[in-house]
Design an enzyme around this catalytic site. Sequence first.
Site, PDB file in Angstrom:
ATOM      1  N   LYS A  40       0.845  -1.198   0.000  1.00 40.93           N
ATOM      2  CA  LYS A  40       0.000   0.000   0.000  1.00 40.93           C
ATOM      3  C   LYS A  40       0.880   1.247   0.000  1.00 40.93           C
ATOM      4  O   LYS A  40       0.614   2.213  -0.710  1.00 40.93           O
ATOM      5  CB  LYS A  40      -0.944  -0.028   1.211  1.00 40.93           C
ATOM      6  CG  LYS A  40      -1.971  -1.154   1.120  1.00 40.93           C
ATOM      7  CD  LYS A  40      -2.751  -1.399   2.408  1.00 40.93           C
ATOM      8  CE  LYS A  40      -3.632  -2.637   2.258  1.00 40.93           C
ATOM      9  NZ  LYS A  40      -4.440  -2.971   3.430  1.00 40.93           N
ATOM     10  N   GLN A  84      -4.750  -1.600   9.561  1.00 41.64           N
ATOM     11  CA  GLN A  84      -4.564  -2.944   8.996  1.00 41.64           C
ATOM     12  C   GLN A  84      -5.090  -3.989   9.979  1.00 41.64           C
ATOM     13  O   GLN A  84      -4.768  -3.957  11.166  1.00 41.64           O
ATOM     14  CB  GLN A  84      -3.076  -3.180   8.685  1.00 41.64           C
ATOM     15  CG  GLN A  84      -2.793  -4.478   7.960  1.00 41.64           C
ATOM     16  CD  GLN A  84      -3.373  -4.532   6.547  1.00 41.64           C
ATOM     17  OE1 GLN A  84      -3.557  -3.512   5.892  1.00 41.64           O
ATOM     18  NE2 GLN A  84      -3.668  -5.720   6.071  1.00 41.64           N
ATOM     19  N   ASP A 107     -11.320   2.089   3.718  1.00 41.68           N
ATOM     20  CA  ASP A 107     -11.478   0.634   3.674  1.00 41.68           C
ATOM     21  C   ASP A 107     -12.961   0.253   3.570  1.00 41.68           C
ATOM     22  O   ASP A 107     -13.287  -0.889   3.247  1.00 41.68           O
ATOM     23  CB  ASP A 107     -10.919   0.014   4.967  1.00 41.68           C
ATOM     24  CG  ASP A 107      -9.627  -0.744   4.748  1.00 41.68           C
ATOM     25  OD1 ASP A 107      -9.395  -1.216   3.620  1.00 41.68           O
ATOM     26  OD2 ASP A 107      -8.853  -0.868   5.724  1.00 41.68           O
TER      27      ASP A 107
END
Length: 279
Positions: A40, A84, A107
Site C-alpha cells: 500500500k 490494517q 477501507d
Amino acid sequence: MADAILADIKKESCMLRRKPGLAVILVSHDAASQTYVRKKEEAAVMLGFVHRQYTLDEGTDEAGILSLIDKLNSDDEIDGILVQLPLPPHIDESKVIERISPEKDVDGFSPVNVGRLMIGKDAFIPCTPKGIMRTLSYYGIATSGSNVVIIGRSNIVGKPMAALMMQKGIDATVTVCNTKTKDLRAHTLSADIVIVAAGHPGTIDESYVKDGAVVIDVGMNRIPDSSKKKGFRLAGDADYDSFEGRDVSITPVPGGVGLMTVAMLMDNTLESARRRQKL
Ligand code: GUN
C-alpha cells in the site's frame, strides 16, 4: 489492469488542489500484514500521495490507537485512514473501526459505510470486493442474471461482495457459503462466477466448477517451501494447476486480486480527497 488504473489515478490526482493523503496504522508483527502494508505504501508513494505510516508496538493499548485515530480524523492533510487488520486480541477491532470518521474510512469497514452499501447509497466500498467488480467489468463478464457463489462470509470480503452482487443494476443471484455448508460442490457447480475467499488452500479444484465458469481467487496462503528464498510460496484458495485444460477463467495468486485491492485503496483515497476538496 491494475497498472492502468493506477496510471489514471495518478493523472486525476494531479488535478486536485492538494495531494490525496493516506494514513496507515499497523499494530502487528504479523509478517503478512507487514507485506500488505508495504504494498500500500509503495503504491501511495508511486502516485505522489501524502503517505503516513504508523507502526505501533504489538503491546499498544486501545486508548493509544483511538487517540491516534482522533488526531488523524481532524488532520486536514489526511483523506484516508486505514487500520490494517487483524489487530492483536487485546484490542477491540469494532471499537477501533467505529472510531474512524466515515468520511475518511477508505477501507469501507465502518458501520456507516457498510450500511450505506447495503441500502445502495453512495459509500466507500471495501477494496477487495470493489477490485473484483472492476475486474469482472474490465473483462466484460456479465453479472446480470448470473449465479454467483461466494465462499466465505468475512466482513472484509464475503459480506460486502454479496451486497455488491445483489445490487440493482448488478443483478446477480447470490449464494454465500461457509464452513458449515452441506455439499459445497453442489453449489459451486451451478455457479457462473465463483468467488473463493475461504482462507484455505485447496478449498476448490476444477471438479467444483462447470465449463465456462469464472473463478476469482481471493486466497493468499503462505505454503512452507524450502526451495524459496523467503521459505514459503504464495497459493490461493483454488488449486490453480488443476484447471489446466479446462474452459474456465481463473485469477492467479499472486498477481491477481491483491493488485486490484491496492489499486482500489488508492481509488478510494482519491475519491475521499475529491469529496473533501468539494470537487
Ligand atoms: N486485512 C486483510 N485485508 C485487509 C484490508 O483490505 N484492509 C485492512 N485494513 N486490513 C486487511
